[in-house]
Enzyme design. Structure first.
Site, PDB file in Angstrom:
ATOM      1  N   ASP A   1       0.812  -1.218   0.000  1.00 31.09           N
ATOM      2  CA  ASP A   1       0.000   0.000   0.000  1.00 31.09           C
ATOM      3  C   ASP A   1       0.852   1.278   0.000  1.00 31.09           C
ATOM      4  O   ASP A   1       0.487   2.273  -0.630  1.00 31.09           O
ATOM      5  CB  ASP A   1      -0.944   0.009   1.211  1.00 31.09           C
ATOM      6  CG  ASP A   1      -2.069  -1.010   1.040  1.00 31.09           C
ATOM      7  OD1 ASP A   1      -2.007  -1.800   0.083  1.00 31.09           O
ATOM      8  OD2 ASP A   1      -3.004  -1.008   1.856  1.00 31.09           O
TER       9      ASP A   1
ATOM     10  N   ASN B   1      -4.491  -2.161  -4.099  1.00 33.26           N
ATOM     11  CA  ASN B   1      -5.685  -2.328  -3.257  1.00 33.26           C
ATOM     12  C   ASN B   1      -5.617  -1.377  -2.077  1.00 33.26           C
ATOM     13  O   ASN B   1      -6.108  -1.673  -0.994  1.00 33.26           O
ATOM     14  CB  ASN B   1      -5.781  -3.778  -2.784  1.00 33.26           C
ATOM     15  CG  ASN B   1      -7.166  -4.111  -2.240  1.00 33.26           C
ATOM     16  OD1 ASN B   1      -8.128  -3.371  -2.476  1.00 33.26           O
ATOM     17  ND2 ASN B   1      -7.261  -5.203  -1.508  1.00 33.26           N
TER      18      ASN B   1
ATOM     19  N   ASP C   1      -9.479  -4.318  17.941  1.00 32.31           N
ATOM     20  CA  ASP C   1      -8.450  -5.208  17.380  1.00 32.31           C
ATOM     21  C   ASP C   1      -7.521  -5.739  18.463  1.00 32.31           C
ATOM     22  O   ASP C   1      -7.260  -6.940  18.551  1.00 32.31           O
ATOM     23  CB  ASP C   1      -7.633  -4.478  16.308  1.00 32.31           C
ATOM     24  CG  ASP C   1      -8.427  -4.321  15.018  1.00 32.31           C
ATOM     25  OD1 ASP C   1      -9.455  -5.019  14.878  1.00 32.31           O
ATOM     26  OD2 ASP C   1      -8.028  -3.514  14.175  1.00 32.31           O
TER      27      ASP C   1
ATOM     28  N   GLU D   1     -12.130  -9.855   9.579  1.00 33.64           N
ATOM     29  CA  GLU D   1     -11.540 -10.808   8.631  1.00 33.64           C
ATOM     30  C   GLU D   1     -12.257 -12.153   8.684  1.00 33.64           C
ATOM     31  O   GLU D   1     -12.369 -12.871   7.711  1.00 33.64           O
ATOM     32  CB  GLU D   1     -10.053 -10.999   8.940  1.00 33.64           C
ATOM     33  CG  GLU D   1      -9.142  -9.941   8.364  1.00 33.64           C
ATOM     34  CD  GLU D   1      -9.115  -8.655   9.157  1.00 33.64           C
ATOM     35  OE1 GLU D   1      -9.992  -8.457  10.036  1.00 33.64           O
ATOM     36  OE2 GLU D   1      -8.226  -7.817   8.898  1.00 33.64           O
TER      37      GLU D   1
ATOM     38  N   HIS E   1      -4.810 -12.374  10.226  1.00 31.70           N
ATOM     39  CA  HIS E   1      -3.480 -12.103  10.780  1.00 31.70           C
ATOM     40  C   HIS E   1      -3.468 -12.023  12.295  1.00 31.70           C
ATOM     41  O   HIS E   1      -2.539 -12.487  12.953  1.00 31.70           O
ATOM     42  CB  HIS E   1      -2.921 -10.815  10.172  1.00 31.70           C
ATOM     43  CG  HIS E   1      -3.826  -9.622  10.297  1.00 31.70           C
ATOM     44  ND1 HIS E   1      -3.387  -8.385  10.663  1.00 31.70           N
ATOM     45  CD2 HIS E   1      -5.166  -9.478  10.125  1.00 31.70           C
ATOM     46  CE1 HIS E   1      -4.397  -7.534  10.684  1.00 31.70           C
ATOM     47  NE2 HIS E   1      -5.486  -8.172  10.360  1.00 31.70           N
ATOM     48  N   ARG E   2      -4.531 -11.458  12.865  1.00 27.86           N
ATOM     49  CA  ARG E   2      -4.522 -11.279  14.333  1.00 27.86           C
ATOM     50  C   ARG E   2      -4.699 -12.606  15.077  1.00 27.86           C
ATOM     51  O   ARG E   2      -4.173 -12.776  16.176  1.00 27.86           O
ATOM     52  CB  ARG E   2      -5.583 -10.276  14.758  1.00 27.86           C
ATOM     53  CG  ARG E   2      -5.370  -8.928  14.129  1.00 27.86           C
ATOM     54  CD  ARG E   2      -5.884  -7.763  14.928  1.00 27.86           C
ATOM     55  NE  ARG E   2      -5.631  -6.564  14.152  1.00 27.86           N
ATOM     56  CZ  ARG E   2      -4.450  -5.965  14.059  1.00 27.86           C
ATOM     57  NH1 ARG E   2      -3.418  -6.434  14.731  1.00 27.86           N
ATOM     58  NH2 ARG E   2      -4.284  -4.894  13.312  1.00 27.86           N
TER      59      ARG E   2
ATOM     60  N   LYS F   1      -0.397  -9.374   6.262  1.00 23.31           N
ATOM     61  CA  LYS F   1      -1.307  -8.249   6.065  1.00 23.31           C
ATOM     62  C   LYS F   1      -0.806  -6.986   6.780  1.00 23.31           C
ATOM     63  O   LYS F   1      -0.902  -5.889   6.246  1.00 23.31           O
ATOM     64  CB  LYS F   1      -2.693  -8.640   6.570  1.00 23.31           C
ATOM     65  CG  LYS F   1      -3.688  -7.523   6.448  1.00 23.31           C
ATOM     66  CD  LYS F   1      -5.068  -8.002   6.162  1.00 23.31           C
ATOM     67  CE  LYS F   1      -5.900  -6.826   5.729  1.00 23.31           C
ATOM     68  NZ  LYS F   1      -7.284  -6.929   6.031  1.00 23.31           N
TER      69      LYS F   1
END
Ligand code: DC
Length: 673
Positions: free
Chosen positions: A52, A95, A329, A357, A404-405, A432
């Site tokens: 990104d 993206n 998160d 996710e 990912h978490r 990610k």
């Protein structure tokens, strides 16, 4: 390691040292755009290197900004100041929503001709509310594909469009807070003579992200006035000014894993807890409030503006009951900390977990139960009671749901008191936000050496053990020891030093072996800084290595170096005496053979492909001579360990031998899926 189907973490014992976290993605891309819109040059430090940020940097270059990448996260951006961006331009933004939305707003207001597009998924991410707001102002923005979605065309030749700035600009806040962020970052460009007011329609979501935008705007000279979360005023006369230098904070959600680690792990000997670099008490990110929750559970946390120090405090941890709405998160990390708490931890107001996710409430409950915890799951809460005693813990294979978490927080289960390993499935999903997470974790944690698994692959020369060992190591995410390379390096170093390989020189050769200036770097072997990867593979060096390996003092001198390769998360070692001498208690020992003819043919193929001409017969004679030498020497002769599994690769492909060894390995692992 990252594309392995699973990663097994041995039981971890302690933690210490320092970890530098990667920069926050949201902050990185905001800072780049603000620097690009400012007068002057901004030195950006600790920029995240990710897909990104890369597309943002490329876009800024195309638009005529100065972009000077200095490496190590340092980038110098020379802003456009008042100048028009270069036009026409076609910008590909991958993206990256954090590039697409703000660039659309800024370019639409500045005028020029641009096309903004991305990957297919980007063309499914809505942008209609932002485009509506920009059109309302008088900007020319058209959809090139589907109405309401990128790709977009901005077409206003001849400089800035005339804008209607008298009435408040209305934007919806309930789809993505990035629309508001985009306007907040673009509209200061037009606030020369009048106040500009933005009004949010609908409930504003993700307020912490708007907070980040406002904080960064302030650092670039724009003091937005805010009335609640509904009305924002950019005062007349606002103008972007580079702060000169700006440091991108590390990601506060990523920090939560290391804060938890410091709270859970006993300190490593001689080290005072864990030092976390890149984010600190002055953080502008919402998830930094994880610190309060971790403290409530018992962590001892001190810090400065840009770093944190964490130590185990209360132990076992204290169970808490917490409304986690403000740290959705990072709160996942609390759920895993709950495994180490006395009593039942209750995390409430986490309904948003269900639409992330994955359905994180169900995922978390399912995986915690696999470890032996008792979990009560509701629509918007979790209650977690840890296993009652070490005997209640289970060795679990943790499914990570492409989240990912999940992968990052469950790694902390490796501190379980039962000293069981933990399997993390699809560990690569951490890319990610934190591609290097497991390396970083292993760099600050320690396991008892005996708990770090070792797979030995011994066998005669050219049996294919090097290829097999490398493939097995890659599949398991383990480290690799090519012990033959150490003997080859010793032989090479001896020839460079003018020491003949002769028993009379045994002491000198051993001394040389004990202090080899060797470094293994990715696929390369460096001796005293010089790349000798190919040199040591030569047949002549192989013969000399065999000779030098007959000297007991040399073998002894290389033992410590070989033991040093036993590091987290595990080791695959190949050689002649890995299973018999160096790692006699290894978890799996394989003895790989192949007929002399077959090995000679394989070696022949290898050499021919490198343009080296030779014959199969001469190679076979060499191989047999070397086998005889390796098997007959008095110290550590080549032979299968008593408990080795024999694998004859004569009729097998490499993939078949790899599959066989992985099957044997799986059968020895304790995980229930
Ligand atoms: O595996 P290789 O061909 O790179 O090994 C070179 C020489 O080193 C081999 O002939 C014997 C010696 N060696 C050894 O004695 N013990 C080991 N563990 C590995 C290699």
């Amino acid at each position: 390691m990252q594309r392995t189907p699973f990663l097994d973490l041995p039981p971890l014992a302690c933690a210490g040292g320092s970890v530098a976290l990667p920069g926050s993605k949201s902050i990185s891309n905001r800072v780049l755009l603000l620097a690009a819109l400012s007068h002057g040059t901004t030195q950006v430090r600790s920029l995240l290197d990710s897909d990104d940020t890369r597309v943002m940097l490329d876009a800024l270059r195309q638009l005529g900004c100065g972009v000077d990448e200095r490496g190590g996260g340092l980038v110098r951006i020379t802003g456009l100041g008042g100048a028009q961006p270069r036009s026409p331009a076609r910008l590909f933004l991958g993206n990256a929503g954090t590039a697409m939305r703000p660039l659309t707003a800024a370019l639409a207001l500045l005028g020029g001709e641009y096309e903004l597009s991305g990957i297919a998924r980007m063309h499914e991410r809505p942008i209609g509310d932002l485009v509506d707001a920009l059109r309302q102002l008088g900007c020319q923005v058209a959809y090139l594909g589907n109405e309401g979605y990128p790709p977009l065309r901005i077409a206003h030749g001849g400089g800035r469009p005339a804008l209607q700035l008298d009435a408040p600009i209305r934007v919806r806040g309930d789809v993505s807070s990035q629309f508001l962020t985009a306007l907040l970052m673009a509209l200061p460009l037009t606030a020369d003579t009048q106040d500009i007011v933005i009004e949010v329609a609908g409930e504003l979501i993700s307020k912490p992200y708007i907070h980040i935008t406002l904080e960064l705007l302030a650092r670039f000279g724009i003091a937005v006035q805010r009335e609640g979360w509904r009305r924002f005023t950019i005062p007349a006369g606002s103008r972007y000014h580079s702060p000169g230098e700006i440091h991108v904070e590390a990601d506060a959600s990523s920090a939560s894993y290391f804060i938890a680690l410091g709270a859970i792990a006993a300190g490593a000997k001689g080290q005072n807890g864990l030092n976390i670099e890149g984010v600190g008490l002055d953080s502008i990110q919402g998830d930094i409030r994880f610190i309060e929750a971790a403290r409530a559970m018992g962590a001892q946390i001190t810090g400065s503006a840009n770093s944190l120090q964490v130590q185990r405090g209360t132990w076992p941890l204290r169970a808490i009951s917490l409304d986690c709405n403000h740290i959705p998160d990072a709160a996942m990390t609390l759920a895993v900390m709950a495994l180490y708490a006395e009593g039942t931890t209750e995390l409430t107001n986490i309904a948003s977990w269900r639409v992330k996710e994955t359905d994180r409430i169900t995922a978390m409950a399912t995986e915690l139960r696999k470890l032996g915890a008792t979990v009560d799951e509701g629509a918007d809460y979790l209650r977690i009671t840890p296993p009652a005693s070490p005997a209640e813990w289970r060795a679990a294979s943790i499914h990570t749901y492409d989240d990912h978490r999940m992968a990052m927080c469950f790694a902390l289960a490796a501190f379980n008191p039962a000293r069981l390993p933990v399997r993390i499935e699809d560990p690569g999903c951490v890319a990610k936000t934190y591609p290097d997470y497991f390396h970083a974790l292993f760099a600050v944690t320690k396991a008892a050496s005996a708990d770090i698994p070792v797979i030995c692959i011994d066998g005669p020369t050219a049996s294919g053990k090097g290829t097999l060992a490398a493939a097995v190591a890659a599949r398991l995410g383990y480290r690799l020891l090519d012990s033959g390379a150490l003997y080859r390096l010793t032989a090479l170093a001896a020839s460079q030093a003018g020491i003949a390989i002769d028993p009379a020189n045994e002491a000198a050769l051993a001394q040389l072996a004990a202090s080899l200036p060797v470094r293994f770097q990715a696929e390369c072997v460096l001796l005293a800084g010089a790349d000798v990867t190919d040199t040591i593979r030569q047949e002549t060096i192989g013969m000399q290595a065999s000779a030098v390996s007959r000297l007991p003092a040399v073998r002894q001198a290389l033992v410590a170096l070989q033991h040093g390769f036993r590091q987290l998360p595990g080791l695959v070692a190949d050689g002649r005496d890995m299973g018999t001498v160096i790692f006699p208690a290894a978890n799996l020992k394989v003895y790989l053979t192949a007929s002399a003819q077959c090995r000679a043919e394989r070696r022949h193929k290898q050499l021919i492909s490198k343009g080296i001409s030779t014959t199969i017969d001469s190679l076979r004679a060499d191989l047999e001579a070397r086998d005889a030498s390796d098997m007959q020497r008095s110290t550590a002769p080549l032979k299968p360990a008593q408990d080795a599994l024999l694998l004859d690769s004569s009729g097998l492909t490499v993939d078949q031998t790899v599959a066989q060894v992985l099957d044997w390995w799986q059968a020895r692992r304790p995980f229930s899926a």
